[in-house]
Scaffold this motif. Structure first.
Motif, mmCIF file in Angstrom:
data_model
loop_
_atom_site.group_PDB
_atom_site.id
_atom_site.type_symbol
_atom_site.label_atom_id
_atom_site.label_comp_id
_atom_site.label_asym_id
_atom_site.label_seq_id
_atom_site.Cartn_x
_atom_site.Cartn_y
_atom_site.Cartn_z
ATOM 1 N N ILE A 1 0.966 -1.261 0.367
ATOM 2 C CA ILE A 1 -0.116 -0.567 -0.294
ATOM 3 C C ILE A 1 0.889 1.081 0.005
ATOM 4 N N VAL A 2 0.865 2.263 -0.674
ATOM 5 C CA VAL A 2 1.785 2.952 -1.133
ATOM 6 C C VAL A 2 0.320 5.009 -1.076
ATOM 7 N N PRO A 3 0.416 5.159 -0.016
ATOM 8 C CA PRO A 3 -0.841 6.249 0.242
ATOM 9 C C PRO A 3 -0.593 7.248 -1.443
ATOM 10 N N SER A 4 1.019 8.224 -0.995
ATOM 11 C CA SER A 4 1.110 8.508 -2.276
ATOM 12 C C SER A 4 1.199 8.749 -2.743
ATOM 13 N N ARG A 5 1.017 7.536 -3.403
ATOM 14 C CA ARG A 5 0.302 7.224 -4.930
ATOM 15 C C ARG A 5 -0.542 6.751 -5.905
ATOM 16 N N ARG A 6 -1.215 6.190 -4.157
ATOM 17 C CA ARG A 6 -2.687 6.202 -4.294
ATOM 18 C C ARG A 6 -2.841 5.057 -4.905
ATOM 19 N N LEU A 7 -1.276 3.477 -4.891
ATOM 20 C CA LEU A 7 -1.099 2.850 -4.947
ATOM 21 C C LEU A 7 -1.860 1.672 -4.971
ATOM 22 N N VAL A 8 -2.390 0.053 -5.243
ATOM 23 C CA VAL A 8 -1.982 -1.040 -4.512
ATOM 24 C C VAL A 8 -1.636 -1.830 -4.976
ATOM 25 N N ILE A 9 -0.577 -2.870 -5.106
ATOM 26 C CA ILE A 9 0.088 -4.377 -5.497
ATOM 27 C C ILE A 9 0.448 -4.885 -4.862
ATOM 28 N N VAL A 10 -0.592 -6.041 -5.440
ATOM 29 C CA VAL A 10 -0.244 -7.824 -5.077
ATOM 30 C C VAL A 10 0.754 -8.084 -5.536
ATOM 31 N N ARG A 11 1.669 -9.146 -5.088
ATOM 32 C CA ARG A 11 2.342 -9.913 -5.752
ATOM 33 C C ARG A 11 2.671 -11.013 -5.403
ATOM 34 N N LEU A 12 2.041 -12.576 -5.804
ATOM 35 C CA LEU A 12 2.215 -14.071 -5.406
ATOM 36 C C LEU A 12 2.502 -14.674 -5.892
ATOM 37 N N GLY A 13 3.976 -15.323 -5.291
ATOM 38 C CA GLY A 13 4.745 -16.775 -6.069
ATOM 39 C C GLY A 13 4.977 -17.801 -5.111
ATOM 40 N N SER A 14 6.002 -18.119 -5.819
ATOM 41 C CA SER A 14 6.460 -19.128 -4.498
ATOM 42 C C SER A 14 8.534 -19.266 -4.985
ATOM 43 N N ASN B 1 13.881 -12.687 2.781
ATOM 44 C CA ASN B 1 13.930 -11.406 1.965
ATOM 45 C C ASN B 1 12.342 -11.726 0.650
ATOM 46 N N PHE B 2 12.739 -12.580 0.029
ATOM 47 C CA PHE B 2 11.907 -13.150 -0.803
ATOM 48 C C PHE B 2 11.632 -11.940 -2.129
ATOM 49 N N ASP B 3 12.266 -11.668 -2.973
ATOM 50 C CA ASP B 3 12.735 -10.929 -3.954
ATOM 51 C C ASP B 3 11.968 -9.984 -3.483
ATOM 52 N N MET B 4 12.755 -9.049 -2.265
ATOM 53 C CA MET B 4 12.465 -7.842 -2.042
ATOM 54 C C MET B 4 12.792 -6.598 -3.087
ATOM 55 N N ARG B 5 14.400 -6.990 -3.419
ATOM 56 C CA ARG B 5 14.179 -6.194 -4.468
ATOM 57 C C ARG B 5 14.153 -5.968 -6.205
ATOM 58 N N GLY B 6 13.267 -7.295 -6.402
ATOM 59 C CA GLY B 6 12.103 -7.051 -7.721
ATOM 60 C C GLY B 6 10.506 -6.032 -7.044
ATOM 61 N N LEU B 7 10.839 -6.966 -6.271
ATOM 62 C CA LEU B 7 9.219 -5.693 -5.454
ATOM 63 C C LEU B 7 9.448 -4.353 -5.321
ATOM 64 N N VAL B 8 10.650 -3.889 -4.433
ATOM 65 C CA VAL B 8 11.023 -2.298 -4.852
ATOM 66 C C VAL B 8 10.674 -2.107 -6.079
#
Length: 458
Positions: free
Chosen positions: A421-434, A440-447
């Protein structure tokens, strides 16, 4: 010579006693039973709930687990589609069976749901479960952002991304799914489930039935002089209870035992001793969440059926979350640490509720300010209350997730399940996987995904 032999025998005896004590303490038999239970439960969830092939699940979600290579040569599993069961076995001795119940989920024998619980699950499922096709966004920047997030790295663990959903200003603007997944596929949230527990607590706070700053209403702590009686709901939700409930996913830790071998998880967790004063140290443990699950059960009333109906009436149905399943333990406590499923779109709708500070179409679902409450930093951690947070971090940047917007906060589950949830950018992003690269579970990719999408929509 006799003295020497006597000394050696004494040493051997002492070593044998130490080894016996170590074995009794570590309980490798229990750890092996935990391992097979985890394999059976994981396969059951992904095969029967999410509809995946067993071999794919094993390759993505089980074989890469830390330490699993030691067990693999003697680990066997079998899927019985007629009986809807999965059996996992190691060396023919340590056997676990998980059973699938349509509309409900999977259960090990100690957690078998009763008829009333299954009836409640079927009732709420019959009111939902419409199907939908994926939304296609042809903006090259969005297409590239999602493609990069799905792409497998040249080196290191595979991402195995299953789904990405993007909401901007409350509108679904993009989504992408791996083969075998679509907008209607329920996916296990793992520890994102903790954020759902926090939300149900918030609803009860709004209704005046709970106070997060009050001592947790846990019957086992009500004896006079019990120091655990001072632990608040807030401290449980912020992981500062001070209870001795280590969670390290080793199979030897008490949380592994709780989640896979115990019938009454809340009672098991509540029985833990107080290791340090409440509120003084942060330590992440699912035991806290299971205690909160017991509080939810007792406050709402009606056992598992009562909680299922409450959660749908007050939360899931208003949000349009149509593919939710919740699993319970043998004492009808919601296994809210790890065992809630929802589709990627459902998880996005859940995140949007927080972006809108608990409001939905002019109706207040959560108390005013609840979003700020859950995203407020706890002590020196990057955890809030049921959510992880990048807000309120220390001035020297020691707890900032590099590159993530400063006001972002997120639900997070094992293997890379995330609702950001990113309030300043009015964004909600869902990322699911294995994605099995703890912690960290691919935190760099998420960022990167967050920033790429943000740049595209702004």
């Amino acid at each position: 010579m006799k003295k020497f032999l006597g000394t050696m025998l004494g040493i051997v005896f002492a070593l044998a006693m130490v080894l016996a004590t170590l074995v009794a303490w570590k309980r490798p038999d229990r750890a092996l039973q935990v391992a097979t239970a985890n394999v059976a439960q994981t396969l059951c969830a992904d095969v029967f709930v999410s509809g995946l092939a067993a071999d794919r699940v094993f390759a993505e979600n089980i074989a890469p687990m830390q330490g699993m290579h030691i067990l693999l040569p003697h680990l066997r599993y079998a899927v019985d589609t007629a009986q809807r069961t999965v059996t996992a076995q190691w060396r023919g001795r340590f056997t676990s069976v998980a059973t699938y119940y349509p509309g409900y989920g999977c259960a090990l024998p100690t957690m078998t749901p009763d008829a009333a619980t299954l009836q409640a699950a079927r009732e709420v499922a019959s009111l939902a479960a419409t199907s939908a096709a994926p939304v296609v966004n042809t903006d090259p920047a969005i297409v590239d952002a999602l493609a990069h997030a799905f792409a497998e790295p040249a080196n290191g663990p595979r991402r195995n991304v299953h789904a990405i959903v993007v909401l901007h200003d409350g509108k679904l603007i993009a989504e992408r799914y791996a083969t075998g997944f679509d907008p209607n596929t329920p996916q296990l949230g793992y520890s994102m489930s903790k954020s759902v527990v926090n939300t149900l607590l918030g609803i009860l706070v709004r209704q005046g039935k709970l106070d997060m700053q009050a001592p947790a209403p846990v019957q086992a702590w009500k004896a006079a002089g019990d120091p655990r009686g001072h632990i608040t709901l807030d401290q449980l939700s912020r992981m500062t209870s001070g209870l001795d409930l280590t969670e390290d996913d080793s199979g030897f830790d008490p949380v592994s035992t709780m989640l896979l071998l115990k019938k009454d998880m809340a009672a098991y967790a509540a029985n833990a001793a107080l290791r340090i004063p409440p509120g003084t140290q942060w330590e992440y443990t699912s035991g806290n969440t299971l205690i909160l699950g017991g509080v939810l059960r007792d406050t709402i009333g009606g056992g598992a059926p009562g909680l299922i109906r409450f959660a749908h009436r007050e939360l899931f149905d208003p949000l349009g979350m149509q593919h939710v399943l919740m699993e319970f333990d043998g004492a009808q406590t919601l296994v809210g640490s790890t065992r809630i499923y929802a589709s990627a779109r459902d998880w996005a709708r859940f995140g949007q509720l927080y972006l809108d500070d608990g409001m939905l179409d002019g109706r207040r679902i959560l108390p005013a300010g609840w979003s700020a409450y859950v995203s407020k930093q706890t002590l020196d951690s990057i955890y809030g209350s049921g959510f992880w947070t990048n807000t309120g971090t220390e001035a020297d940047g020691s707890h900032i997730i590099a590159g993530m917007p400063g006001d972002a906060y997120f639900a997070s589950g094992m293997n890379g399940q995330r609702i950001v949830i990113v309030p300043s950018r009015r964004l909600v992003i869902v990322r699911l996987g294995s994605t099995l690269d703890p912690p960290n579970f691919d935190m760099r990719g998420l960022v990167r995904l967050i920033n790429d999408v943000s740049a595209a929509v702004h």
